[in-house]
Design a protein around this motif. Sequence first.
Motif, PDB file in Angstrom:
ATOM      1  N   LYS A 229       0.583  -1.199   0.159  1.00 56.90           N
ATOM      2  CA  LYS A 229      -0.041   0.394   0.336  1.00 56.90           C
ATOM      3  C   LYS A 229       0.711   1.192   0.011  1.00 56.90           C
ATOM      4  CE  LYS A 229      -3.997  -2.035   0.005  1.00 56.90           C
ATOM      5  NZ  LYS A 229      -3.596  -3.967  -0.095  1.00 56.90           N
ATOM      6  N   ILE A 230       2.190   1.184  -0.589  1.00 50.30           N
ATOM      7  CA  ILE A 230       2.964   2.495  -0.834  1.00 50.30           C
ATOM      8  C   ILE A 230       3.062   2.596  -2.802  1.00 50.30           C
ATOM      9  CG2 ILE A 230       5.516   3.159  -0.549  1.00 50.30           C
ATOM     10  CD1 ILE A 230       5.947   1.391   1.283  1.00 50.30           C
ATOM     11  N   GLU A 231       2.793   3.952  -2.979  1.00 52.87           N
ATOM     12  CA  GLU A 231       2.789   4.320  -3.795  1.00 52.87           C
ATOM     13  C   GLU A 231       3.898   5.398  -4.661  1.00 52.87           C
ATOM     14  OE1 GLU A 231      -0.957   5.855  -5.000  1.00 52.87           O
ATOM     15  OE2 GLU A 231      -1.370   6.805  -3.360  1.00 52.87           O
ATOM     16  N   ASN A 232       4.383   6.050  -3.465  1.00 48.34           N
ATOM     17  CA  ASN A 232       4.871   7.465  -3.048  1.00 48.34           C
ATOM     18  C   ASN A 232       6.797   7.220  -2.258  1.00 48.34           C
ATOM     19  OD1 ASN A 232       3.714   9.259  -5.560  1.00 48.34           O
ATOM     20  ND2 ASN A 232       2.112   9.415  -4.361  1.00 48.34           N
ATOM     21  N   GLY A 233       7.236   7.591  -2.210  1.00 51.73           N
ATOM     22  CA  GLY A 233       8.220   7.825  -1.974  1.00 51.73           C
ATOM     23  C   GLY A 233       9.910   7.300  -2.530  1.00 51.73           C
ATOM     24  N   LEU A 234      10.313   7.364  -1.841  1.00 52.41           N
ATOM     25  CA  LEU A 234      11.971   7.227  -2.030  1.00 52.41           C
ATOM     26  C   LEU A 234      12.874   5.441  -2.012  1.00 52.41           C
ATOM     27  CD1 LEU A 234      13.425  10.605  -1.992  1.00 52.41           C
ATOM     28  CD2 LEU A 234      12.824   9.940  -4.062  1.00 52.41           C
ATOM     29  N   ILE A 235      13.267   4.907  -2.669  1.00 55.33           N
ATOM     30  CA  ILE A 235      13.745   3.856  -1.927  1.00 55.33           C
ATOM     31  C   ILE A 235      14.666   4.069  -2.089  1.00 55.33           C
ATOM     32  CG2 ILE A 235      14.369   0.965  -3.175  1.00 55.33           C
ATOM     33  CD1 ILE A 235      11.470   1.883  -4.809  1.00 55.33           C
ATOM     34  N   VAL A 236      15.658   3.267  -0.403  1.00 49.66           N
ATOM     35  CA  VAL A 236      17.246   3.289  -0.685  1.00 49.66           C
ATOM     36  C   VAL A 236      18.294   2.596  -1.496  1.00 49.66           C
ATOM     37  CG1 VAL A 236      18.484   3.399   1.302  1.00 49.66           C
ATOM     38  CG2 VAL A 236      16.549   3.653   1.637  1.00 49.66           C
ATOM     39  N   GLN A 237      19.136   3.027  -1.845  1.00 50.71           N
ATOM     40  CA  GLN A 237      19.264   2.741  -2.985  1.00 50.71           C
ATOM     41  C   GLN A 237      21.243   2.036  -2.582  1.00 50.71           C
ATOM     42  OE1 GLN A 237      20.527   4.760  -7.026  1.00 50.71           O
ATOM     43  NE2 GLN A 237      20.210   2.618  -7.937  1.00 50.71           N
ATOM     44  N   GLU A 238      21.279   2.769  -2.086  1.00 51.64           N
ATOM     45  CA  GLU A 238      22.457   2.779  -0.540  1.00 51.64           C
ATOM     46  C   GLU A 238      22.888   3.540   0.147  1.00 51.64           C
ATOM     47  OE1 GLU A 238      27.308   2.884  -2.560  1.00 51.64           O
ATOM     48  OE2 GLU A 238      25.934   3.273  -3.346  1.00 51.64           O
ATOM     49  N   VAL A 239      23.358   3.344   0.940  1.00 52.29           N
ATOM     50  CA  VAL A 239      23.402   3.544   2.842  1.00 52.29           C
ATOM     51  C   VAL A 239      25.039   3.402   2.728  1.00 52.29           C
ATOM     52  CG1 VAL A 239      22.980   3.324   5.068  1.00 52.29           C
ATOM     53  CG2 VAL A 239      21.245   2.445   3.329  1.00 52.29           C
ATOM     54  N   SER A 240      25.366   4.586   3.183  1.00 52.28           N
ATOM     55  CA  SER A 240      26.703   4.709   3.547  1.00 52.28           C
ATOM     56  C   SER A 240      27.287   4.425   4.283  1.00 52.28           C
ATOM     57  CB  SER A 240      27.554   6.347   3.942  1.00 52.28           C
ATOM     58  OG  SER A 240      28.586   6.552   3.572  1.00 52.28           O
ATOM     59  N   LYS A 241      28.675   3.742   4.531  1.00 57.79           N
ATOM     60  CA  LYS A 241      29.322   2.844   5.665  1.00 57.79           C
ATOM     61  C   LYS A 241      29.456   3.933   6.687  1.00 57.79           C
ATOM     62  CE  LYS A 241      33.531   0.196   6.644  1.00 57.79           C
ATOM     63  NZ  LYS A 241      34.811  -0.257   5.920  1.00 57.79           N
ATOM     64  N   GLU A 242      29.198   3.527   8.520  1.00 55.97           N
ATOM     65  CA  GLU A 242      29.506   4.144   9.177  1.00 55.97           C
ATOM     66  C   GLU A 242      28.503   5.238   9.555  1.00 55.97           C
ATOM     67  OE1 GLU A 242      30.463   2.180  11.735  1.00 55.97           O
ATOM     68  OE2 GLU A 242      31.810   0.906  11.145  1.00 55.97           O
ATOM     69  N   SER A 243      27.922   5.487   8.731  1.00 56.54           N
ATOM     70  CA  SER A 243      26.837   6.502   8.643  1.00 56.54           C
ATOM     71  C   SER A 243      25.078   6.205  10.131  1.00 56.54           C
ATOM     72  CB  SER A 243      26.408   6.812   7.249  1.00 56.54           C
ATOM     73  OG  SER A 243      25.026   5.441   6.784  1.00 56.54           O
ATOM     74  N   HIS A 244      24.926   7.642  10.071  1.00 57.46           N
ATOM     75  CA  HIS A 244      23.872   7.115  11.236  1.00 57.46           C
ATOM     76  C   HIS A 244      22.480   6.987  10.283  1.00 57.46           C
ATOM     77  CE1 HIS A 244      21.213   9.394  14.436  1.00 57.46           C
ATOM     78  NE2 HIS A 244      21.210   8.318  15.156  1.00 57.46           N
ATOM     79  N   ALA A 245      22.660   7.100   9.323  1.00 61.48           N
ATOM     80  CA  ALA A 245      21.580   6.322   9.023  1.00 61.48           C
ATOM     81  C   ALA A 245      21.622   4.280   8.682  1.00 61.48           C
ATOM     82  CB  ALA A 245      21.154   6.561   6.974  1.00 61.48           C
ATOM     83  N   GLU A 246      22.110   4.069   9.036  1.00 62.19           N
ATOM     84  CA  GLU A 246      22.940   2.785   8.438  1.00 62.19           C
ATOM     85  C   GLU A 246      23.014   2.574  10.169  1.00 62.19           C
ATOM     86  OE1 GLU A 246      26.842   0.239   6.857  1.00 62.19           O
ATOM     87  OE2 GLU A 246      27.115   1.086   9.108  1.00 62.19           O
ATOM     88  N   LYS A 247      23.340   3.132  10.941  1.00 60.98           N
ATOM     89  CA  LYS A 247      23.319   3.200  12.570  1.00 60.98           C
ATOM     90  C   LYS A 247      22.130   2.316  13.270  1.00 60.98           C
ATOM     91  CE  LYS A 247      27.591   4.581  13.957  1.00 60.98           C
ATOM     92  NZ  LYS A 247      28.798   6.188  14.316  1.00 60.98           N
ATOM     93  N   LEU A 248      21.199   3.541  12.205  1.00 61.15           N
ATOM     94  CA  LEU A 248      19.707   3.299  12.681  1.00 61.15           C
ATOM     95  C   LEU A 248      19.093   2.027  12.188  1.00 61.15           C
ATOM     96  CD1 LEU A 248      18.334   7.329  12.882  1.00 61.15           C
ATOM     97  CD2 LEU A 248      18.768   5.711  14.728  1.00 61.15           C
ATOM     98  N   GLY A 249      19.442   1.271  11.147  1.00 61.41           N
ATOM     99  CA  GLY A 249      18.276   0.832  10.720  1.00 61.41           C
ATOM    100  C   GLY A 249      18.697   0.488   9.691  1.00 61.41           C
ATOM    101  N   ILE A 250      18.736   1.941   8.864  1.00 59.58           N
ATOM    102  CA  ILE A 250      18.094   1.705   7.320  1.00 59.58           C
ATOM    103  C   ILE A 250      19.089   1.515   6.196  1.00 59.58           C
ATOM    104  CG2 ILE A 250      17.571   3.609   5.983  1.00 59.58           C
ATOM    105  CD1 ILE A 250      17.405   5.538   7.845  1.00 59.58           C
ATOM    106  N   CYS A 251      17.737   0.008   5.619  1.00 59.86           N
ATOM    107  CA  CYS A 251      18.769  -0.508   4.759  1.00 59.86           C
ATOM    108  C   CYS A 251      18.089  -0.388   2.965  1.00 59.86           C
ATOM    109  CB  CYS A 251      18.545  -2.217   5.084  1.00 59.86           C
ATOM    110  SG  CYS A 251      19.533  -2.082   6.663  1.00 59.86           S
ATOM    111  N   LEU A 252      18.982  -1.394   2.708  1.00 65.38           N
ATOM    112  CA  LEU A 252      18.738  -1.408   1.346  1.00 65.38           C
ATOM    113  C   LEU A 252      17.540  -1.359   0.777  1.00 65.38           C
ATOM    114  CD1 LEU A 252      19.483  -1.281  -2.096  1.00 65.38           C
ATOM    115  CD2 LEU A 252      20.221  -3.862  -1.627  1.00 65.38           C
ATOM    116  N   GLY A 253      16.626  -0.830  -0.067  1.00 64.91           N
ATOM    117  CA  GLY A 253      14.988  -1.246  -0.427  1.00 64.91           C
ATOM    118  C   GLY A 253      13.969  -0.341   0.561  1.00 64.91           C
TER     119      GLY A 253
END
Length: 264
Positions: free
Chosen positions: A126-150
């Motif tokens: 049920k998702i029709e808008n948004g940005l799919i994560v294509q890559e997460v930088s090594k040791e970034s805060h996004a990676e530490k918070l559990g954001i992953c590819l897809g």
Amino acid sequence: MNLRITHGMVEHWNPSSKERHHYMYFFQQKNDHISHQRNDDYLPHKNKDDYLCVDDGGSVIGLDGKVVGLVNKHRKKSFVPSCILVKCLDLWGKFGCIPRLHLGMRFTSIELLDPIHVEQLWRMYKIENGLIVQEVSKESHAEKLGICLGDVIERFNGECISTTVELENMLLGRCWDHLDQGNPLNVDIDVSVQVFHIEERLRRTINLTVNVSDSGEIVISRTYAIIATEGTSASVHSSQNVADDPCLRRRPLTWEELGELYTK
């Protein structure tokens, strides 16, 4: 100097992993008598009847006579839209720099995917808008918070996101607010991001710490080793675990695994 005028169609593309968020692209037909022949090798996803506009730079003008962007000499013939240029000029004029927020991620817009893929995302999640994560930088805060590819970024600071150009506008706007309050460059600030985790089918809002910088952003790829003992499989955190511990690192999916999730 010779004036060269060409014409073509603007196409919204998702930027590749090596390109900026705000790039847009244009094409024109080979039978255009005012154009010059170009090598079709630059167009792996286009028909042989299409080819790149030939120009070394200049303005992009719409059919109503208004400037809509500026050509950036690039192998795909990208151009920067006017909405981005105006904000950059305003930032430079007032603060003497053009900063942006380093999110540590690269994205693909759902809106610009093929219709089958878009319909599949809606049917399953049920998702029709948004940005799919294509890559997460090594040791970034996004990676530490559990954001992953897809994973899908649906909102940035409470606002819905449809394209990477919209995201770039939001990033520049947040930088303007930061500098306008007398704050310096090269400091960390928090932004709100709403994320939908595809694998766990979990939606949550997190505070992401990002850097305000006028330097170019470098997204560093990470290589993960997946280890499983005999008779067991590599474990994946459950939705409950991720919800309980927002800093718990999740195993990133490969594109093949992501495709399996979409077709289950």
